[in-house]
Write an enzyme that holds these catalytic residues in place. Structure first.
Site, mmCIF file in Angstrom:
data_model
loop_
_atom_site.group_PDB
_atom_site.id
_atom_site.type_symbol
_atom_site.label_atom_id
_atom_site.label_comp_id
_atom_site.label_asym_id
_atom_site.label_seq_id
_atom_site.Cartn_x
_atom_site.Cartn_y
_atom_site.Cartn_z
ATOM 1 N N SER A 1 0.838 -1.194 0.000
ATOM 2 C CA SER A 1 0.000 0.000 0.000
ATOM 3 C C SER A 1 0.876 1.249 0.000
ATOM 4 O O SER A 1 1.750 1.340 -0.855
ATOM 5 C CB SER A 1 -0.930 -0.074 1.215
ATOM 6 O OG SER A 1 -2.090 0.659 0.952
ATOM 7 N N LYS B 1 4.267 1.939 -2.338
ATOM 8 C CA LYS B 1 4.727 3.105 -3.107
ATOM 9 C C LYS B 1 6.177 3.394 -2.713
ATOM 10 O O LYS B 1 7.033 3.674 -3.556
ATOM 11 C CB LYS B 1 3.877 4.351 -2.790
ATOM 12 C CG LYS B 1 2.351 4.212 -2.924
ATOM 13 C CD LYS B 1 1.657 5.552 -2.594
ATOM 14 C CE LYS B 1 0.242 5.451 -2.053
ATOM 15 N NZ LYS B 1 -0.772 4.902 -2.897
ATOM 16 N N GLU C 1 -3.811 13.627 0.067
ATOM 17 C CA GLU C 1 -4.024 12.741 1.229
ATOM 18 C C GLU C 1 -2.836 12.804 2.192
ATOM 19 O O GLU C 1 -3.008 12.912 3.403
ATOM 20 C CB GLU C 1 -4.259 11.289 0.778
ATOM 21 C CG GLU C 1 -4.525 10.370 1.972
ATOM 22 C CD GLU C 1 -4.875 8.932 1.601
ATOM 23 O OE1 GLU C 1 -5.271 8.667 0.449
ATOM 24 O OE2 GLU C 1 -4.747 8.071 2.495
ATOM 25 N N TRP D 1 -9.779 1.172 -6.155
ATOM 26 C CA TRP D 1 -8.945 2.281 -5.663
ATOM 27 C C TRP D 1 -7.452 2.037 -5.941
ATOM 28 O O TRP D 1 -6.669 2.979 -6.077
ATOM 29 C CB TRP D 1 -9.193 2.413 -4.151
ATOM 30 C CG TRP D 1 -8.660 3.634 -3.482
ATOM 31 C CD1 TRP D 1 -7.636 3.692 -2.578
ATOM 32 C CD2 TRP D 1 -9.144 4.984 -3.598
ATOM 33 N NE1 TRP D 1 -7.446 4.978 -2.133
ATOM 34 C CE2 TRP D 1 -8.358 5.791 -2.737
ATOM 35 C CE3 TRP D 1 -10.162 5.585 -4.342
ATOM 36 C CZ2 TRP D 1 -8.567 7.169 -2.607
ATOM 37 C CZ3 TRP D 1 -10.362 6.967 -4.211
ATOM 38 C CH2 TRP D 1 -9.566 7.733 -3.352
ATOM 39 N N HIS E 1 -7.155 -6.070 1.379
ATOM 40 C CA HIS E 1 -5.977 -5.247 1.122
ATOM 41 C C HIS E 1 -4.819 -5.699 2.016
ATOM 42 O O HIS E 1 -4.977 -5.821 3.222
ATOM 43 C CB HIS E 1 -6.361 -3.791 1.428
ATOM 44 C CG HIS E 1 -5.337 -2.775 1.024
ATOM 45 N ND1 HIS E 1 -4.534 -2.904 -0.086
ATOM 46 C CD2 HIS E 1 -4.987 -1.591 1.592
ATOM 47 C CE1 HIS E 1 -3.754 -1.841 -0.176
ATOM 48 N NE2 HIS E 1 -4.008 -1.033 0.838
HETATM 49 C C1 MCU Z 1 -2.774 2.136 -1.666
HETATM 50 O O1 MCU Z 1 -2.212 2.949 -0.666
HETATM 51 C C2 MCU Z 1 -2.977 3.807 0.134
HETATM 52 C C3 MCU Z 1 -3.946 4.650 -0.658
HETATM 53 O O2 MCU Z 1 -3.206 5.413 -1.608
HETATM 54 C C4 MCU Z 1 -4.696 5.572 0.273
HETATM 55 O O3 MCU Z 1 -5.665 6.320 -0.408
HETATM 56 C C5 MCU Z 1 -5.366 4.829 1.389
HETATM 57 O O4 MCU Z 1 -5.835 5.755 2.352
HETATM 58 O O5 MCU Z 1 -4.420 4.043 2.043
HETATM 59 C C6 MCU Z 1 -3.737 3.082 1.257
HETATM 60 C C7 MCU Z 1 -2.859 2.430 2.268
HETATM 61 O O6 MCU Z 1 -1.730 2.815 2.468
HETATM 62 O O7 MCU Z 1 -3.448 1.523 3.044
HETATM 63 C C8 MCU Z 1 -2.744 0.963 4.099
#
Ligand code: MCU
Length: 433
Positions: free
Chosen positions: A229, A233, A279, A323, A360
């Protein structure tokens, strides 16, 4: 130029000296001080960024240089990658500072400490070490943020886990003008470099400390990076911007990670660019100018995939959550795989979104084998890479709809030394062509 899958590390000090002397004459002044030549081998490339880039709704051609000509030999990739690096810092991430004045620290079986000084400021952070059974030294996978990484498989495959909390070097929930953490203690709370690059810098400084250690606990050869997530990145950014990383494994990274930025901007349900930009300060401040106009970006994520080439890359994606932009993830992976192909290293990239469990950052049985194979191949030097594209049927991007360039056949105009764990490799010839 040489491509190092298993680079020799003993010559780190020599490379530092050579990098510093090369930089005096040839480095782009916009790029700041040089990286360690092993961290990034393009330090001797001259890159002059244009004032503006042409609008391009398609993925830019990874093989066309800033002067408009295309590369024709594998040896030219080093300096083309240097262009991509500068363009990416300049439009997406913000600058990754070069080698700090000093990095010191310690490696034990439970902990790594890192002390960095640069430009008269200092900061420290640490990471915990979790060794597999057996006797070391072990190669290691640096796990960002703890989420979603299958640490049992990493360890049972023979690699140590280094648990790195990226928030120690770049915190979330701060304003862009008041960024916090070890990176910003040194480079300033108003630094325009975003968190992904700050985290990537933290990974590089951990590797500096491992390289300086005697290698008795964590081997000085064989480093992977992973995270899920937002930390996917970060893991992707780290792997692209430090060539000492032999294996990069981003998981479900979403916007700001692997997915093509031009793609997520159009993909139904994917996190919009402006939403990701606001964000958290993940992207560099400069990305603000592109959130509503990705066609103006001089690069896209397929080229960041290409920056990892020819090193090991295992991209894991979840097609069940819109998403996460997995379709655009496949577009960037397919586009980046063209760089791997051109360099003759196609087997070193794997993309895997064909998974059942939709949650996720779940630990997924489908990824166990490719993870194990990748660790064995790229960190331990045994077996073969998975080298597969297992794209979920509902999240399959069409690269040909996104490109108007074809992949050149690059000549081998000078000997390469793959596989490169050759103990006779001469350190002194490294940074020069
Ligand atoms: C996929 O990573 C992120 C996403 O970009 C965000 O919008 C969301 O709030 O959180 C994701 C994440 O890091 O989840 C643990």
């Amino acid at each position: 130029m040489r491509f190092h899958r298993y680079r020799p590390r003993l010559w780190g000090a020599a490379a530092f000296v050579v990098a510093a002397s090369l930089a005096a004459t040839t480095l782009n002044p916009q790029a700041g001080p040089p990286a360690n030549a092993a961290e990034y081998d393009g330090v001797d490339c001259v890159v002059s960024l244009p004032g503006s880039s042409p609008t391009n709704s398609m993925l830019p051609d990874p093989f066309t240089k800033l002067d408009g000509t295309r590369i024709s030999a594998k040896s030219e990739w080093e300096c083309r990658r240097a262009e991509i690096k500068e363009l990416a810092e300049d439009s997406i991430y913000g600058e990754k500072p070069g080698m700090p004045d000093s990095v010191t620290g310690s490696v034990s079986s439970s902990n790594i400490t890192v002390n960095v000084s640069d430009q008269g400021r200092s900061a420290s952070f640490s990471a915990s070490v979790d060794l597999p059974s057996g006797s070391g030294p072990f190669p290691a996978v640096i796990v960002l943020g703890g989420l979603g990484a299958d640490t049992d498989t990493i360890k049972s495959s023979g690699a140590a886990v280094i648990n790195f909390d990226p928030y120690e070097v770049g915190q979330e929930d701060t304003s862009r003008s008041n960024k916090q953490g070890a990176f910003y203690d040194i480079y300033g709370s108003s630094s325009s470099t975003g968190l992904l690059m700050a985290w990537s810098w933290g990974v590089s400084r951990i590797i500096d400390v491992i390289e300086q250690s005697n290698g008795s606990v964590i081997s000085t050869d064989g480093t992977g990076v992973t995270g899920c997530s937002r930390f996917g990145k970060g893991a992707f950014t780290a792997g692209a911007f430090d060539q000492r990383i032999d294996l990069t494994m981003p998981i479900e990274s979403g916007t700001g990670g692997v997915p093509a930025l031009r793609g997520v901007a159009q993909e139904d349900g994917a996190q919009p660019l402006s939403n990701a930009y606001s964000e958290q300060p993940w992207f560099g401040d400069v990305f603000n100018s592109y959130t509503s106009n990705p066609a103006a970006l001089p690069v896209d994520m397929h080229e960041i995939v290409g920056m990892v080439a020819p090193r090991g890359l295992l991209i894991m994606e979840n097609p069940h959550i819109d998403w996460l932009g997995a379709t655009s993830g496949s577009v960037a992976a397919l586009g980046g795989a063209e760089v791997y192909k051109a360099l003759g290293a196609q087997e070193n990239i794997t993309y895997w979104s064909d998974v059942q469990d939709g949650s996720h950052c779940a630990t997924r049985s489908e990824w166990t084998a490719p993870l194990q194979q990748s660790i064995q191949k790229f960190l331990l030097g045994t077996g073969s890479a998975p080298g597969e594209f297992r794209i979920a049927s509902g999240a399959s991007g069409n690269l040909s709809a996104w490109r108007n360039w074809q992949t050149p056949t690059l000549s081998d105009d000078e000997p390469t030394d793959e596989p490169t764990d050759d103990p006779t490799d001469d350190p002194t010839d490294e940074p020069t062509d």
